[in-house]
Motif scaffolding. Sequence first.
Motif, PDB file in Angstrom:
ATOM      1  N   LYS A  42       1.707  -4.050   1.133  1.00  7.72           N
ATOM      2  CA  LYS A  42       1.434  -4.880   2.310  1.00  7.72           C
ATOM      3  C   LYS A  42       0.951  -6.274   1.891  1.00  7.72           C
ATOM      4  CE  LYS A  42      -1.246  -4.957   6.616  1.00  7.72           C
ATOM      5  NZ  LYS A  42      -2.243  -4.220   7.454  1.00  7.72           N
ATOM      6  N   LYS A  56       5.924   4.909   5.979  1.00 12.30           N
ATOM      7  CA  LYS A  56       5.352   3.613   5.609  1.00 12.30           C
ATOM      8  C   LYS A  56       6.414   2.522   5.566  1.00 12.30           C
ATOM      9  CE  LYS A  56       1.104   4.978   5.145  1.00 12.30           C
ATOM     10  NZ  LYS A  56       0.060   4.515   6.098  1.00 12.30           N
ATOM     11  N   MET A  66       6.222  -0.863   7.917  1.00  7.81           N
ATOM     12  CA  MET A  66       6.162  -2.192   7.299  1.00  7.81           C
ATOM     13  C   MET A  66       7.406  -3.028   7.569  1.00  7.81           C
ATOM     14  SD  MET A  66       4.347  -1.525   3.628  1.00  7.81           S
ATOM     15  CE  MET A  66       2.816  -0.596   3.482  1.00  7.81           C
ATOM     16  N   TYR A  89       0.348   1.532  -0.918  1.00 10.13           N
ATOM     17  CA  TYR A  89       0.865   0.949   0.324  1.00 10.13           C
ATOM     18  C   TYR A  89       0.107  -0.324   0.689  1.00 10.13           C
ATOM     19  CZ  TYR A  89       3.312   5.393   0.836  1.00 10.13           C
ATOM     20  OH  TYR A  89       4.114   6.493   0.640  1.00 10.13           O
ATOM     21  N   GLU A  90      -1.194  -0.355   0.425  1.00  9.79           N
ATOM     22  CA  GLU A  90      -1.974  -1.569   0.658  1.00  9.79           C
ATOM     23  C   GLU A  90      -1.497  -2.689  -0.265  1.00  9.79           C
ATOM     24  OE1 GLU A  90      -3.196   1.413   0.245  1.00  9.79           O
ATOM     25  OE2 GLU A  90      -4.321   1.860   2.099  1.00  9.79           O
ATOM     26  N   GLN A 102       2.809  -9.970   2.474  1.00  8.81           N
ATOM     27  CA  GLN A 102       2.119 -11.087   3.122  1.00  8.81           C
ATOM     28  C   GLN A 102       2.177 -12.339   2.247  1.00  8.81           C
ATOM     29  OE1 GLN A 102      -1.651  -9.097   3.746  1.00  8.81           O
ATOM     30  NE2 GLN A 102      -1.193  -8.686   5.909  1.00  8.81           N
TER      31      GLN A 102
END
Length: 332
Positions: A135, A178, A182, A131-132, A139
């Motif tokens: 993300k 999640k 997001m 999940y990081e 970005q």
Amino acid sequence: MKLSVLDQAPVTIGNTAEGALHKAEELAVLADELGYTRMWMAEHHGARTFASSAPEVTAARLAAKTQSIRIGTGGVMMMHYSPLKLAEVFKTLSAFTPGRIDFGVGRAPGGDTSSMYALSEGRQLMLHNMYEKLKTTLQLMNDEVPEDSLYAKNAASPAHVTLPEAWLLGSSGDSALKAGEMGVGYSFAQFFNGAMSREILDIYKDQFKPSAFMEKPQISVTYLVTAAETREEAEYEALPQDLFRLMMAKGRQITQLLTPEEAHNYPLTEMDRMLIQDNRRLHLVGPVKEIADRLKEEQELYGFDEAMICSIPHSQEKRLQVYKLLARELLQ
């Protein structure tokens, strides 16, 4: 109801991987003409059963061959790739075909253990930070400075292009949560384990936060479907896929999907037949009117936006016919 396509470029017995990819192209053109919303290519490694190992490459080809349908991945398996690489690939695709590209990602390996380690060049697998990683990828796509210090000094090129739609694949409440947080679409794989529930999809909707990638929640549900004009024809075309799943459950691998004739001559025990019937909760088989009614009922029950159809009859003619029949019932 919106209808979409998930394709794995299946390599049926007597056919080639090269042919399977050209058949995916033929399916994309047809789906575009029929009014399907999107077509995604899956990512599979380490098996000769499917030729879709590089969905982002195939997506570029399909986008160039179609006019209106959205094209993407369902999904690219992000454990194998750097966030910077993912961002740059999909920004490039979107620059060529703005407004029609979907960045669909999954947390699964898309292959066996040996494939996982080969793709990582033998390095330690990083499975804890999916999940990081997503993300950070989002970005970079959005021309932001990532929070992850490893990527904070990197800009993803090309810059300032139309963003793709972003989707997270899943089959659990965790991925639904999640995806909502997001602000990306949620694609539920009903054909994996049949565990869809209103609760899971409501978690996504309740937690959804609008983002640059999606203004409001969107849910697709993927079904494995073998439909025909009659039940007898549907059952005949469905058995090779039933056998494939049966062998997988037994830990045995069929390198290519059998023909219907071979499948119907395959020796099955009474227990095998019972297991096949149990697996029918993951494989919708029957007359197209019955299948269309089932999809409409489940949309009403669970509250999703579109049904994504994966269909794998042996012949390309029969496969295309499934999508034509469903379009006749649900898109006219």
